[in-house]
Write a protein that holds these residues in place. Structure first.
Motif, mmCIF file in Angstrom:
data_model
loop_
_atom_site.group_PDB
_atom_site.id
_atom_site.type_symbol
_atom_site.label_atom_id
_atom_site.label_comp_id
_atom_site.label_asym_id
_atom_site.label_seq_id
_atom_site.Cartn_x
_atom_site.Cartn_y
_atom_site.Cartn_z
ATOM 1 N N ALA A 136 0.854 -1.187 0.000
ATOM 2 C CA ALA A 136 0.000 0.000 0.000
ATOM 3 C C ALA A 136 0.892 1.240 0.000
ATOM 4 O O ALA A 136 2.120 1.162 0.174
ATOM 5 N N TYR A 137 0.243 2.385 -0.216
ATOM 6 C CA TYR A 137 0.946 3.667 -0.241
ATOM 7 C C TYR A 137 0.172 4.648 0.636
ATOM 8 O O TYR A 137 -1.056 4.744 0.547
ATOM 9 N N THR A 138 0.891 5.366 1.465
ATOM 10 C CA THR A 138 0.285 6.383 2.332
ATOM 11 C C THR A 138 0.488 7.750 1.687
ATOM 12 O O THR A 138 1.611 8.132 1.367
ATOM 13 N N TYR A 139 -0.618 8.471 1.516
ATOM 14 C CA TYR A 139 -0.579 9.786 0.872
ATOM 15 C C TYR A 139 -0.983 10.840 1.903
ATOM 16 O O TYR A 139 -2.097 10.819 2.431
ATOM 17 N N ARG A 140 -0.070 11.752 2.195
ATOM 18 C CA ARG A 140 -0.285 12.766 3.221
ATOM 19 C C ARG A 140 -0.411 14.145 2.592
ATOM 20 O O ARG A 140 0.464 14.580 1.843
ATOM 21 N N THR A 141 -1.513 14.826 2.907
ATOM 22 C CA THR A 141 -1.738 16.206 2.489
ATOM 23 C C THR A 141 -2.089 17.011 3.722
ATOM 24 O O THR A 141 -3.245 17.008 4.165
ATOM 25 N N GLY A 142 -1.103 17.678 4.301
ATOM 26 C CA GLY A 142 -1.336 18.363 5.560
ATOM 27 C C GLY A 142 -1.646 17.358 6.655
ATOM 28 O O GLY A 142 -0.887 16.428 6.914
ATOM 29 N N ARG A 143 -2.795 17.519 7.308
ATOM 30 C CA ARG A 143 -3.198 16.592 8.362
ATOM 31 C C ARG A 143 -3.994 15.419 7.818
ATOM 32 O O ARG A 143 -4.290 14.477 8.556
ATOM 33 N N HIS A 144 -4.370 15.482 6.546
ATOM 34 C CA HIS A 144 -5.177 14.412 5.964
ATOM 35 C C HIS A 144 -4.259 13.300 5.460
ATOM 36 O O HIS A 144 -3.292 13.560 4.740
ATOM 37 N N VAL A 145 -4.570 12.068 5.857
ATOM 38 C CA VAL A 145 -3.775 10.905 5.461
ATOM 39 C C VAL A 145 -4.695 9.896 4.788
ATOM 40 O O VAL A 145 -5.748 9.541 5.336
ATOM 41 N N SER A 146 -4.296 9.453 3.577
ATOM 42 C CA SER A 146 -5.065 8.447 2.844
ATOM 43 C C SER A 146 -4.187 7.228 2.611
ATOM 44 O O SER A 146 -2.986 7.354 2.354
#
Length: 338
Positions: A136-146
């Motif tokens: 899997a891959y973790t995508y972080r945009t500021g405080r949002h994590v997908s």
């Protein structure tokens, strides 16, 4: 087919165990220049004209190259814009700068892939399994994590990871910024030095000498007043060439350029060539001094395509084809060199 896991299918029905992978350490850089990717991008792509032009020459060349595709729908999918960005050009820039490119495959309700979107590589973190293989891959945009799975429920690729070669890391590729960081820092420092020189009337500063016959010195109040008058009346490009009226034993002693100062322009040109070399662009195409002729320029342009653009495009198109084969079994993409 299992792309990630402990076992993978081998030719002729032979099964083998995948060897464990590990995350290598980052390549350290000696010198006083930025270490983080964001800072290096700001210094190189956002502030350095040589690095900016080198990246744009290669990425725009790869993005604008005509393609040969096994399926018109495949060509339309790869060449379409997503989020206002041209896919191949964006992926090429990510590979040059970061060394990694992540493309998310977006599907409709029927399971057909409808869009390819390039993710920001500095926001993506590989999530490996117990053996180190990506799951899997973790995508972080500021405080949002997908969390993005590498495969969907049907075992098809959901995120395509295209990376440049790295000799020290099994998960992440190595971009050109690491090798170009020192040359970019030198080139930017030279530009700041030249700007400061122009701000001081295009000559090095001198010394204001106070000479009296009795050996007296300026008082503290006189020194501060003289300093304020110098800064207000003679500093900066707007006061360049303004005559100075001296009194009371004051004498202006100009300082000449040293041989090291005179060689600063050559140092800046050498740094620019190293930046172009790191990104695989012939210095001639960057407008740098050299053997600039029509014949040489034509050969340099051919070298750019043969040695930089075409290999990069082949890496990108090969990775996209592999990811899209569940939808296009005979997927084939290549640059039309004719």
């Amino acid at each position: 087919m299992k792309w990630f896991g402990r076992k993978s299918a081998r030719p002729n029905g032979i099964w083998g165990v995948r060897l464990p992978l590990s995350r290598g350490g980052a390549i350290g850089a000696a010198g006083d220049w930025p270490q983080s990717y964001e800072a290096r991008v700001r210094d190189a792509y956002c502030q350095n004209p040589v690095a900016l032009r080198a990246v744009k020459l290669v990425s725009e060349g790869a993005g604008g190259a005509p393609l040969i595709a096994s399926d018109p729908a495949l060509a339309a999918l790869v060449q379409s814009r997503s989020g206002g960005q041209r896919l191949i050009e964006t992926v090429a820039a990510h590979l040059l700068l970061h060394g990694n490119a992540y493309v998310e495959l977006l599907c409709d309700d029927a399971g057909r892939v409808t869009e390819l979107f390039a993710l920001r590589p500095e926001r993506v973190t590989v999530e490996p399994d117990a053996n180190g293989w990506p799951v899997a891959y973790t995508y972080r945009t500021g405080r949002h994590v997908s969390r993005l799975a590498s495969e969907d429920g049907a075992g098809r690729t959901a995120v395509a990871h295209i990376r440049a070669f790295s000799p020290i890391d099994d998960h992440y590729g190595l971009g050109c910024l690491n090798a170009a960081a020192g040359a970019v820092a030198i080139h930017n420092a030279a530009a700041k030095w030249n700007k400061a020189l122009l701000d001081n009337a295009a000559r090095p500063s001198g010394a204001l000498v106070y000479e009296t016959g009795d050996g007296a010195a300026l008082s503290g109040e006189q020194f501060e007043r003289l300093k304020r008058e110098m800064e207000a009346g003679f500093a900066g490009a707007g006061n360049a060439g303004r005559p100075m009226l001296l009194e009371g034993g004051l004498k202006w002693q100009a300082m000449s350029l040293t041989p090291a100062d005179m060689d600063f322009v050559g140092l800046k040109a050498a740094a620019a060539r190293e930046i172009a070399l790191a990104f695989g662009v012939p210095p001639m195409l960057m407008g740098l001094p050299g053997d600039n002729g029509y014949a040489n320029y034509r050969e340099a342009n051919r070298a750019l395509w043969r040695l930089a653009i075409l290999p990069l495009a082949e890496n990108i198109l090969g990775g996209l084809c592999q990811a899209l084969r569940p939808w296009f079994p005979e997927a084939r993409l290549a640059v039309d060199i004719d």
